[in-house]
Structures are given as C-alpha cells and as structure tokens.
Write a protein that holds these residues in place. Structure first.
Motif, PDB file in Angstrom:
ATOM      1  N   ASN A   9       0.876  -1.171   0.000  1.00 13.95           N
ATOM      2  CA  ASN A   9       0.000   0.000   0.000  1.00 13.95           C
ATOM      3  C   ASN A   9       0.913   1.221   0.000  1.00 13.95           C
ATOM      4  OD1 ASN A   9      -1.795   2.039   0.543  1.00 13.95           O
ATOM      5  ND2 ASN A   9      -2.317   1.341   2.621  1.00 13.95           N
ATOM      6  N   LYS A  11       0.178   4.249  -0.300  1.00 15.14           N
ATOM      7  CA  LYS A  11      -0.467   5.447   0.263  1.00 15.14           C
ATOM      8  C   LYS A  11      -0.206   6.645  -0.654  1.00 15.14           C
ATOM      9  CE  LYS A  11      -0.257   3.275   4.749  1.00 15.14           C
ATOM     10  NZ  LYS A  11      -0.237   3.396   6.199  1.00 15.14           N
ATOM     11  N   HIS A  96      -9.549   1.003   4.832  1.00 14.64           N
ATOM     12  CA  HIS A  96      -8.286   1.237   5.538  1.00 14.64           C
ATOM     13  C   HIS A  96      -8.541   2.195   6.707  1.00 14.64           C
ATOM     14  CE1 HIS A  96      -4.243   2.565   6.465  1.00 14.64           C
ATOM     15  NE2 HIS A  96      -3.825   1.461   5.876  1.00 14.64           N
ATOM     16  N   GLU A  98      -6.993   4.658   7.767  1.00 13.29           N
ATOM     17  CA  GLU A  98      -6.809   6.081   7.443  1.00 13.29           C
ATOM     18  C   GLU A  98      -8.042   6.636   6.735  1.00 13.29           C
ATOM     19  OE1 GLU A  98      -3.031   5.581   5.481  1.00 13.29           O
ATOM     20  OE2 GLU A  98      -2.162   5.031   7.414  1.00 13.29           O
ATOM     21  N   GLU A 168      -5.265  -4.805  10.621  1.00 18.10           N
ATOM     22  CA  GLU A 168      -4.243  -3.788  10.843  1.00 18.10           C
ATOM     23  C   GLU A 168      -4.556  -3.022  12.118  1.00 18.10           C
ATOM     24  OE1 GLU A 168      -2.308  -2.690   6.808  1.00 18.10           O
ATOM     25  OE2 GLU A 168      -4.073  -1.445   7.056  1.00 18.10           O
ATOM     26  N   ALA A 172      -0.302   0.119  15.333  1.00 18.11           N
ATOM     27  CA  ALA A 172       0.927  -0.432  14.734  1.00 18.11           C
ATOM     28  C   ALA A 172       1.212   0.159  13.363  1.00 18.11           C
ATOM     29  CB  ALA A 172       0.801  -1.957  14.622  1.00 18.11           C
ATOM     30  N   ILE A 173       0.276   0.928  12.823  1.00 16.44           N
ATOM     31  CA  ILE A 173       0.452   1.444  11.460  1.00 16.44           C
ATOM     32  C   ILE A 173       1.375   2.645  11.451  1.00 16.44           C
ATOM     33  CG2 ILE A 173      -0.708   2.490   9.472  1.00 16.44           C
ATOM     34  CD1 ILE A 173      -3.141   0.812  10.091  1.00 16.44           C
ATOM     35  N   GLY A 174       2.490   2.496  10.760  1.00 20.17           N
ATOM     36  CA  GLY A 174       3.430   3.601  10.594  1.00 20.17           C
ATOM     37  C   GLY A 174       4.121   4.021  11.884  1.00 20.17           C
ATOM     38  N   GLY A 212       0.798  -3.387   9.605  1.00 19.29           N
ATOM     39  CA  GLY A 212       1.188  -2.501  10.718  1.00 19.29           C
ATOM     40  C   GLY A 212       2.652  -2.715  11.040  1.00 19.29           C
ATOM     41  N   SER A 213       3.515  -1.860  10.450  1.00 15.86           N
ATOM     42  CA  SER A 213       4.965  -1.948  10.667  1.00 15.86           C
ATOM     43  C   SER A 213       5.535  -3.339  10.370  1.00 15.86           C
ATOM     44  CB  SER A 213       5.326  -1.483  12.078  1.00 15.86           C
ATOM     45  OG  SER A 213       4.926  -0.129  12.251  1.00 15.86           O
ATOM     46  N   CYS A 214       4.992  -3.987   9.368  1.00 14.29           N
ATOM     47  CA  CYS A 214       5.551  -5.258   8.917  1.00 14.29           C
ATOM     48  C   CYS A 214       6.796  -4.930   8.089  1.00 14.29           C
ATOM     49  CB  CYS A 214       4.522  -6.010   8.078  1.00 14.29           C
ATOM     50  SG  CYS A 214       5.065  -7.649   7.602  1.00 14.29           S
ATOM     51  N   LEU A 232      -0.077  -6.752   4.523  1.00 12.73           N
ATOM     52  CA  LEU A 232      -0.373  -5.515   3.794  1.00 12.73           C
ATOM     53  C   LEU A 232       0.660  -4.514   4.302  1.00 12.73           C
ATOM     54  CD1 LEU A 232      -2.052  -3.818   1.861  1.00 12.73           C
ATOM     55  CD2 LEU A 232      -3.683  -3.394   3.694  1.00 12.73           C
ATOM     56  N   ILE A 233       1.530  -4.098   3.391  1.00 11.59           N
ATOM     57  CA  ILE A 233       2.740  -3.382   3.776  1.00 11.59           C
ATOM     58  C   ILE A 233       2.660  -1.921   3.364  1.00 11.59           C
ATOM     59  CG2 ILE A 233       5.270  -3.532   3.713  1.00 11.59           C
ATOM     60  CD1 ILE A 233       3.823  -6.256   4.334  1.00 11.59           C
ATOM     61  N   GLY A 234       2.904  -1.007   4.286  1.00 13.50           N
ATOM     62  CA  GLY A 234       2.911   0.414   3.965  1.00 13.50           C
ATOM     63  C   GLY A 234       4.337   0.895   3.726  1.00 13.50           C
ATOM     64  N   GLY A 235       4.961   1.441   4.746  1.00 13.78           N
ATOM     65  CA  GLY A 235       6.290   2.046   4.628  1.00 13.78           C
ATOM     66  C   GLY A 235       7.312   1.162   3.910  1.00 13.78           C
TER      67      GLY A 235
HETATM   68  P1  PGA Z   1       2.836   0.436   7.671  1.00 11.53           P
HETATM   69  O1  PGA Z   1       1.367   0.603   7.033  1.00 11.53           O
HETATM   70  O2  PGA Z   1       3.405  -0.829   7.106  1.00 11.53           O
HETATM   71  O3  PGA Z   1       3.583   1.666   7.196  1.00 11.53           O
HETATM   72  O4  PGA Z   1       2.668   0.386   9.138  1.00 11.53           O
HETATM   73  C1  PGA Z   1       0.532  -0.508   6.819  1.00 11.53           C
HETATM   74  C2  PGA Z   1      -0.785  -0.049   6.219  1.00 11.53           C
HETATM   75  O5  PGA Z   1      -1.320   0.961   6.689  1.00 11.53           O
HETATM   76  O6  PGA Z   1      -1.322  -0.676   5.294  1.00 11.53           O
END
Ligand code: PGA
Length: 253
Positions: A9, A11, A96, A98, A168, A172-174, A212-214, A232-235
């Motif tokens: 993801n 973002k 999501h 957000e 998520e 833990a997200i970001g 979440g911070s994976c 599901l990977i963000g950063g």
């Molecule tokens: P993160 O985000 O890996 O940066 O914590 C995950 C997400 O919000 O999908």
C-alpha cells in the motif's frame, strides 16, 4: 491451500515516475522470492495506468487504494470502481483505517464501496483493526467483530469467496510498533472463527493479511503463524528491496 500474499500500500507517496521506477525494481527482483508468493502493488490512482504497463505479464497484480461508493456521475474528485478496473486493477483496498479515521468512512459507505468493487470484478482487501485505546480497554475483539459483521456479513457466499481481509491494528500502522506474532495469530484466528460462523467452511480459504509496521525483520515470525497468510505493507513497500525481502523472509526464496 490459502494464497500467500504480500501486498504493498503505497499510500500518498511517490511521484508517477518514481512509482514506475519502484514497480520496475520489484519486477526485476521478483525472481529472488518463492513463486508461491502472490505480490500485489497498490499505487496512487495517478500511477495506475503506467504501473499497469510495467506489471503486465509479470504475475504481479495491481490494486487501487480506494474507490467511490457510487457507480458514476456528478461526484467531483471521486474515482469509480469501473475506472480502476479499466486500468488493469484486480484488487482494491477498502476500509483502511486512514480512510475510516480521516475521511469518515463508515460501514454504510463501505457496504456501497464493496458493492461497486464486486460489480466490476475487483477483489476487495477489506481492512479491520482497533485503535490503541480500544486495545488497552480489551475491546479489540469486539471492534473487529463489528467491522466484519456490519460489512462482510452482507456479502453473498460467491462474493465472500473473492475477499481478502487485512487485520491492521491502528496503533501499529506507521509507528514502528508491530503486533507480536502471538497477538496477530490470536486475532486472525478469531477473525476466521467469526467468518466461519456466517460462511462455514469457506472461511478456511480466506486470506487474512497482517498490516502494521511489517518489515523484513519481522515477516518470518508473523507469516509463520497458522492464520497469518501474508501482509499488507505500507512504509516498507516503498523500497523494492524491503518489499521483496518481506516475501522471501516470510515465505522463502
Ligand atoms: P505500515 O502501514 O506498514 O507503514 O505500518 C501498513 C498499512 O497501513 O497498510
């Protein structure tokens, strides 16, 4: 056998040319990861058409991060499910945290978005998860259950068979703070139980992703858990090397 999925993801990050570069690097490195892993990338809307060209024929799938609740018409600024499907998306992230938190998305809105996604043959990646206050009050099971009952329970069995869930935890997200593998497994198993009460044996086939911070360093431990079917990977999805390493550390080379 459930699918093993690593979804990125992006973002609201990268300019279109940077997104194309990132996609090219993911394609170039994919050979270092077990073929059993199904990769999905979800760039911003503005990048979809160019990234689709990079991914064509590579086995890496394209998704969007959202879609409109309406079919078409006078909805300034919205992007419909038909539009993203026409650009080559097979997936769409819905619900999501957000979107729920900053854009006021409720279960009522999400039911309509889900309907649009299915009407255009998209597979929703439906996100659920509690915030820190809810976790600390021990309400996380109830929160997640309500997010599922209010939306997923409205699906037909045929729609449910084409659904991915992402758990998520908002805390833990970001944040760099990851749920422990035990915490993830506990709630993933609970989610599967809730799903099975409504959809029976089909729930055993549903991919439930952790988000979440994976990152490369914790993917192996998380994905080793029985009910954690990927992430599901963000950063960490913004660096091809890290995104791919999550796949190879989590599921093998
Ligand atoms: P993160 O985000 O890996 O940066 O914590 C995950 C997400 O919000 O999908």
């Amino acid at each position: 056998m459930r699918s093993k999925i690593v979804a990125g993801n992006w973002k609201m990050n990268t300019l279109p040319a940077e997104g194309v570069e990132l996609a090219k690097n993911i394609v170039a490195g994919k050979g270092s990861v077990c073929e059993c892993v199904h990769f999905i990338v979800c760039p911003p809307y503005t990048h979809l058409s160019e990234v689709a060209k990079v991914l064509a024929g590579t086995g890496i799938a394209l998704g969007a991060q959202n879609c409109a609740a309406e079919e078409k018409g006078a909805y300034t600024g919205e992007v419909s499910a038909a539009m993203i499907a026409a650009l080559g998306c097979r997936y769409v992230i819905l619900g999501h945290s957000e979107r729920r938190q900053y854009y006021g998305e409720t279960s009522a809105t999400l039911n309509r978005k889900m309907e649009q996604a299915y009407a255009h043959d998209l597979v929703p990646i439906y996100c659920v998860g509690e915030n820190l206050e809810e976790r600390e009050a021990g309400k996380h099971f109830d929160v997640v259950k309500a997010q599922i009952e209010e939306v997923v329970f409205n699906l037909t069995p045929a729609q449910f068979a084409r659904l991915i869930i992402a758990y998520e935890p908002v805390w833990a997200i970001g944040t760099g703070k990851t749920a422990t593998a035990e915490q993830a497994q506990e709630i993933h198993a609970y989610i599967r139980k809730v799903l099975s009460e409504k959809f029976g044996a089909a729930a055993a086939e549903t991919a439930i992703l952790y988000g979440g911070s994976c990152k490369p360093s914790n993917a192996a431990e998380l994905f080793a858990k029985e009910d954690v079917d990927g992430g599901l990977i963000g950063g960490a999805a913004l660096k091809a090397e890290d995104f791919l390493a999550i796949g190879s550390n989590g599921f093998g080379k």
